[in-house]
Design an enzyme around this catalytic site. Structure first.
Site, PDB file in Angstrom:
ATOM      1  N   CYS A 145      26.784 -40.927 -29.637  1.00 31.30           N
ATOM      2  CA  CYS A 145      25.432 -40.921 -29.904  1.00 31.30           C
ATOM      3  C   CYS A 145      25.578 -40.496 -31.596  1.00 31.30           C
ATOM      4  O   CYS A 145      24.976 -40.816 -32.481  1.00 31.30           O
ATOM      5  CB  CYS A 145      24.539 -40.010 -29.590  1.00 31.30           C
ATOM      6  SG  CYS A 145      24.025 -40.796 -27.625  1.00 31.30           S
ATOM      7  N   CYS A 165      26.637 -48.787 -25.764  1.00 36.32           N
ATOM      8  CA  CYS A 165      25.543 -48.469 -24.844  1.00 36.32           C
ATOM      9  C   CYS A 165      24.377 -49.142 -25.328  1.00 36.32           C
ATOM     10  O   CYS A 165      23.282 -49.216 -24.495  1.00 36.32           O
ATOM     11  CB  CYS A 165      25.312 -46.940 -25.003  1.00 36.32           C
ATOM     12  SG  CYS A 165      24.782 -46.509 -26.491  1.00 36.32           S
TER      13      CYS A 165
END
Lengths: 303, 402
Positions: free
Chosen positions: A106, A35
């Site tokens: 994340c 990402c």
């Protein structure tokens, strides 16, 4: 919009320890290729006790990347380095009361930054062995790289086999087209053609009792059905060296124990989500699947 | 203070006048336009009027060139698949790298079926490579599909010129004009465009209604076969209330076209200049001298778009982003990557898309709100220190990517 928990929002709007830590003696800089997010974790470690006296971070990333960084620094402050290294990305996600499956990476980035910072403190070189691909199965958070490698390593030929080995496709089944595509690609490398008929010839799991509305089932029948769904999932978990057991059913909440490989698995919460999805579909009512450790009656319930 | 909606390229509010127009078609005027009684006939008359209204907005020669569909995506799929079926000997498609997924995903899928898809590249402000386009046109190409305006940057493409070139080469030309219709003048009668897609909800009509313009005489194969609706070119009972609404929306868009290109444009320019005057290391993406009047897309370097949107949303400001994390796919916008925008800037792109319902007061509020949001996130960014990017102060941030 993402369905972020209140805790994620709080740590995003009011991040803890978001600052350059002066005098940091362990710094980890990592990024997520999938990402493009990046994170610098700074630790102030007491050389005598190896205790983390203070931690700070800087993050280039989305709301959950910032919240995961903030949560990580809060979790590890006061820990020794060895204790901190035992913090899993699942611990970070749990601390934040869950992350959407697309955002689990994340928390992975947070854990990697921690490993990198500890390595930096110890004067070691940190190398990452974890390659991340596009998320295919959202129920169980399985990415394309893992599916592809598993197909190759185990010579898999059907979607069912992929589900048995990786759990991918075992929930809502909407990713089956994507899994078939990966199967086709890997089989083509060997000069073979993916044959969906071969997959269809596999005996399907016996269909659950004809769907009835939630209200029409007796409590006993309902428990039986919950058991049957869990039983049907266990072989997949056992293939991964894990297992799941029902501890209790209270109204709409099913408390389970994840054991073996599942208990420390980074994807435990995604697995619970997948089990929950199957129960909801089978019973036709909303069911929440919660680890038994969070059962309110036991005083040890953590937040 | 009420919330400020600057995400009109995503979808728009249904104009109250349009809602009023469509409501009777749920209750009193519920007939099936195909029926042989007055219930049906009155609805049939209403659809005819709507078709005329859309025809006028598009500058189409005949009202029978207007085919109502369920959405822009259906129109795109119908157009491309029709061209392939009508020209089975032609196995190539020309499109661009910056198309909407409604076209790009379909083309990727068609590649698996053996078609060759040529995706025209764009330069760093999003302009299409016309030389390459000329080279690719041949009798092997079944259809060219190029958007009229890009949804992320608002950049306009020379579709009229491209349609002329396609026509001269004997190739069908389709344009996805979902973002352009109602914002810029369109005159299909005097163009060589064979097919055009539009979507109702982008111009203040409800969701679930679109149009495929099909030039008279262009060879066509329907996507949905069944009843004789839309002259057999799109079977399925008409979504009459929404079609009536779309007709009214087309009429209102026509009436506001000048407003859009003066007042809305001026608000957009004020917004962009107001932000860029205060925030450094930020720039407008796309071809700013040739774009939709309502769109601006600003890249804020060294911070990430989703985080910007969340902080703006907290202040009641709605926009959108090309960042990876807002897409659900974890890939940053293919439009930004096609223009070679660096990762650290592509990630922080924010699209503000206005409508005629925005006010100058709202624009001033956004101009005041953006700089502190950017400053807050830059303070947290490892690429940023004190007053500028860390690279400038000599200690660049170069993370290990996993």
């Amino acid at each position: 919009m993402w369905d972020y928990s209140e805790k994620v929002k709080d740590h995003f709007y009011n991040p803890r320890n978001a600052r350059v830590l002066e005098g940091a003696n362990g710094v980890g800089d990592v990024g997520s290729i999938s990402c493009g997010d990046a994170l610098r974790l700074m630790l102030l470690v007491d050389p005598e006790s190896e205790q983390i006296l203070d931690a700070g971070f800087q993050t280039f990333g989305c709301g959950s990347a910032i919240a995961s960084s903030s949560a990580l620094t809060e979790i590890i402050k006061g820990m020794t380095l060895d204790e901190a290294l035992r913090v899993s990305n699942q611990d970070i996600a749990d601390y934040l009361e869950g992350l959407p499956p697309e955002k689990m990476h994340c928390s992975v980035m947070g854990r990697e930054a921690l490993q990198a910072a500890v390595a930096n403190y110890r004067g070691e070189e940190w190398k990452d062995d974890h390659e991340e691909g596009a998320l295919v199965c959202k129920c169980f958070a399985v990415d394309a790289v893992l599916i592809e490698e598993t197909i190759r390593a185990n010579d898999l030929r059907s979607v069912e086999e992929v589900t048995n080995y990786t759990k991918a496709g075992g929930g809502c089944s909407s990713c089956h087209e994507g899994i078939e595509e990966i199967l086709g690609k890997v089989l083509a490398e060997k000069g073979e053609v993916f044959n969906p008929a071969a997959a269809a010839s596999q005996p399907k799991p016996a269909p659950a009792i004809a769907a009835t509305t939630g209200g029409g089932v007796s409590p006993f029948q309902r428990i039986k059905r919950i058991e049957r769904v869990i039983e049907s999932i266990r072989p997949q978990l056992r293939a991964d060296g894990g297992d799941v057991q029902i501890v209790d059913v209270v109204d709409k909440t099913v408390y389970v124990n994840m054991t073996g490989a599942c208990s420390g698995c980074q994807l435990a919460s995604a697995t619970l989500g997948g089990i929950q999805q199957r129960l909801i579909e089978d019973l036709g009512e909303f069911i929440k699947v919660v680890p038994a450790s969070k059962q309110p009656v036991s005083l040890g319930a953590g937040g | 203070m009420s919330d400020i909606y600057l995400d009109n390229n995503a979808t728009t509010m249904v104009d109250p006048a349009i809602v009023a127009e469509m409501l009777p078609y749920f209750t009193e005027q519920f007939g099936n336009p195909s029926s042989m009684h007055s219930f049906g006939n009155r609805v049939g008359q209403a659809l005819k009027k709507a078709r005329k209204q859309v025809q006028t907005l598009l500058g189409a020669e005949h009202d029978s060139e207007i085919i109502f569909t369920s959405c822009g995506t259906e129109s795109d799929s119908t157009a491309i698949l029709s061209a392939l079926r009508a020209n089975p000997e032609r196995k190539e498609i020309i499109t661009s790298v910056v198309e909407h997924p409604a076209v790009l995903s379909l083309c990727e899928h068609l590649e698996k079926d053996g078609y060759t898809v040529h995706c025209l590249p764009v330069d760093n402000i999003g302009r299409i490579d016309m030389a390459r386009y000329r080279q690719l046109l041949s009798s092997k190409v079944a259809i060219v599909s190029i958007m009229w305006a890009n949804n992320e940057t608002g950049t306009l493409f020379p579709v009229e010129e491209m349609a002329e070139l396609a026509h001269a080469a004997g190739v069908m030309f389709h344009t996805d004009a979902v973002q352009a219709v109602g914002k810029i003048p369109i005159d299909l009668r005097n163009s060589k465009i064979d097919m055009l897609s539009l979507s109702g909800h982008k111009l203040h009509a409800p969701k679930g209604c679109g149009v495929l313009y099909l030039r008279r005489g262009v060879r066509f194969r329907p996507l949905l076969r069944g009843g004789h609706q839309e002259r057999g070119r799109r079977a399925g009972t008409e979504n009459s209330a929404s079609i009536v609404a779309l007709g009214k929306a087309a009429e209102l868009a026509q009436a506001h076209l000048e407003y859009e290109n003066t007042y809305v444009k001026a608000m957009r320019d004020r917004l962009e200049q107001g932000i860029l005057a205060q925030v450094g290391h930020a720039f407008a993406t796309g071809d700013v001298s040739n774009r939709l009047p309502n769109t601006c897309n600003i890249a804020f370097e060294y911070i990430e778009g989703e985080a910007i949107l969340m902080l703006l949303n907290k202040q009641g400001i709605a926009a959108s982003s090309g960042s990876a994390c807002t897409s659900g796919s974890l890939e940053p916008s293919h439009v930004m990557r096609a223009m070679n925008i660096p990762y650290t800037a592509a990630h922080g792109t924010i699209r503000f898309s206005l409508s005629r319902y925005n006010t100058p007061e709202e624009i001033e509020r956004v101009i005041a709100a953006v700089p502190p949001v950017v400053a807050k996130l830059r303070k947290m960014s490892p690429y940023w220190s004190d007053n500028g990017p860390v690279g400038e102060s000599g200690r660049a941030f170069a993370p290990t990517y996993a």
